[in-house]
Design a protein around this motif. Structure first.
Motif, PDB file in Angstrom:
ATOM      1  N   LEU A 226       0.827  -1.200   0.000  1.00 10.64           N
ATOM      2  CA  LEU A 226       0.000   0.000   0.000  1.00 10.64           C
ATOM      3  C   LEU A 226       0.865   1.256   0.000  1.00 10.64           C
ATOM      4  O   LEU A 226       0.457   2.300  -0.517  1.00 10.64           O
ATOM      5  N   LYS A 227       2.064   1.157   0.567  1.00 11.16           N
ATOM      6  CA  LYS A 227       2.985   2.302   0.529  1.00 11.16           C
ATOM      7  C   LYS A 227       3.376   2.613  -0.918  1.00 11.16           C
ATOM      8  O   LYS A 227       3.438   3.779  -1.314  1.00 11.16           O
ATOM      9  N   LEU A 228       3.618   1.582  -1.713  1.00  9.60           N
ATOM     10  CA  LEU A 228       3.933   1.794  -3.123  1.00  9.60           C
ATOM     11  C   LEU A 228       2.696   2.271  -3.891  1.00  9.60           C
ATOM     12  O   LEU A 228       2.808   3.078  -4.822  1.00  9.60           O
ATOM     13  N   PHE A 229       1.530   1.770  -3.496  1.00  9.08           N
ATOM     14  CA  PHE A 229       0.292   2.241  -4.122  1.00  9.08           C
ATOM     15  C   PHE A 229       0.097   3.732  -3.849  1.00  9.08           C
ATOM     16  O   PHE A 229      -0.293   4.501  -4.740  1.00  9.08           O
ATOM     17  N   ASP A 230       0.378   4.158  -2.601  1.00  5.17           N
ATOM     18  CA  ASP A 230       0.291   5.585  -2.250  1.00  5.17           C
ATOM     19  C   ASP A 230       1.273   6.407  -3.081  1.00  5.17           C
ATOM     20  O   ASP A 230       0.970   7.541  -3.481  1.00  5.17           O
ATOM     21  N   ALA A 231       2.456   5.844  -3.341  1.00  8.94           N
ATOM     22  CA  ALA A 231       3.439   6.555  -4.158  1.00  8.94           C
ATOM     23  C   ALA A 231       2.902   6.787  -5.567  1.00  8.94           C
ATOM     24  O   ALA A 231       3.105   7.853  -6.158  1.00  8.94           O
ATOM     25  N   GLY A 232       2.180   5.790  -6.097  1.00 11.52           N
ATOM     26  CA  GLY A 232       1.569   5.974  -7.403  1.00 11.52           C
ATOM     27  C   GLY A 232       0.498   7.041  -7.388  1.00 11.52           C
ATOM     28  O   GLY A 232       0.365   7.824  -8.336  1.00 11.52           O
TER      29      GLY A 232
END
Length: 287
Positions: A226-232
């Motif tokens: 989800l941290k990478l999803f937030d980055a997107g």
């Protein structure tokens, strides 16, 4: 191999920049413009005077940082830098840490790849013609991270009449519990154009190629994905991100680490604990 370090938030953008003496036409404030790294850099006219050739960034608040990046610079082969940081609530006049003077350009080639008679055999440093292969970026890694209130970077480049810096990045870069999978892919998109005349002669318009790095994280915790999803969500396909695949391998870092954008925002595929998958392709920013 070190865990890859990822950053999608540049703390330099909210910092107060100052220090040194920079060109009034190409001022230090240009380092905050992430849309024109090459065409609107900060220009230093006193390259061998560290009292003038320096950047001081006072952070918006105390932050733990583990990466400082000086991007799209034109510093020469003999250039050096020194990093100083102020502790929480402190000042650069009474720093928490001052590093040693360190070469800007480290090893570019393993000695085993070079003929014995080459003058750079021992150090593996690049030649002037090697430095133009890729945009020049200086990665200053802090291990462990430090909680700081301000950062100073001093430079000295005895062989230059001036030098440019296109961007500054200060980050608390993130690493997951388990690294991305083996088999990351580094590619180069050719951008040169070719046209053929009626007589059959091929005319080329040379353009700088664009690197791309493709990685897969297949052992993520759900919160990491989800941290990478937030980055997107934060960066989309426009705003810069950084991924340093292996800070313990400076030879590869020169070729694999660059400011980039997502080809498309990361899309996690949920699985059991430490089985969530995220694929990402990073496209190099070249201007």
């Amino acid at each position: 191999m070190a865990l890859g370090r990822f950053s999608d938030e540049n703390l330099a953008l909210t910092a107060t920049l100052g220090g040194g003496v920079w060109s009034p036409v190409l001022p230090l404030a240009n380092l905050k413009d992430q849309s024109r790294f090459i065409s609107a850099p900060a220009r230093q006219m006193f390259p061998n005077d560290p009292t003038k050739a320096r950047i001081e960034a006072v952070l918006e608040r105390d932050r733990t940082i583990n990466l400082v990046a000086v991007m799209f610079h034109t510093l020469g082969l003999t250039a050096e830098y020194r990093l100083t940081v102020a502790g929480p609530g402190g000042t650069l006049a009474a720093p928490l840490h001052t590093g040693d003077w360190t070469p800007v350009h480290g090893r570019m080639f393993p000695s085993v790849n070079l003929p014995w008679e080459e003058p750079n055999w021992w150090l593996g440093s690049g030649r002037p013609e090697d430095l133009v292969l890729y945009p020049r970026h200086l990665w200053i890694v802090l291990r462990p991270g430090l909680k700081v209130s301000a950062v100073r970077i001093e430079f000295r480049d005895p062989e230059a009449a001036w030098f440019d810096i296109g961007g500054l990045w200060i980050a608390s870069a993130w690493s997951p519990t388990f690294n991305f999978d083996h088999g990351r892919e580094l590619g180069l998109d050719a951008r040169s154009l070719a046209d053929e005349t009626p007589s059959g002669r091929v005319i080329h318009e040379e353009r700088v190629g664009r690197r791309r790095l493709t990685v897969s994280w297949s052992m993520l915790e759900a919160s990491e994905a989800l941290k990478l999803f937030d980055a997107g969500a934060r960066c989309g396909t426009k705003n810069p991100v950084l991924l340093l695949p292996d800070v313990d391998d400076p030879v590869a870092l020169i070729r694999e680490a660059f400011p980039a954008t997502f080809e498309k925002p990361p899309a996690p595929r949920r699985g059991r604990k430490f089985e969530t998958l995220v694929n990402a392709t990073l496209k190099e920013i070249i201007a």
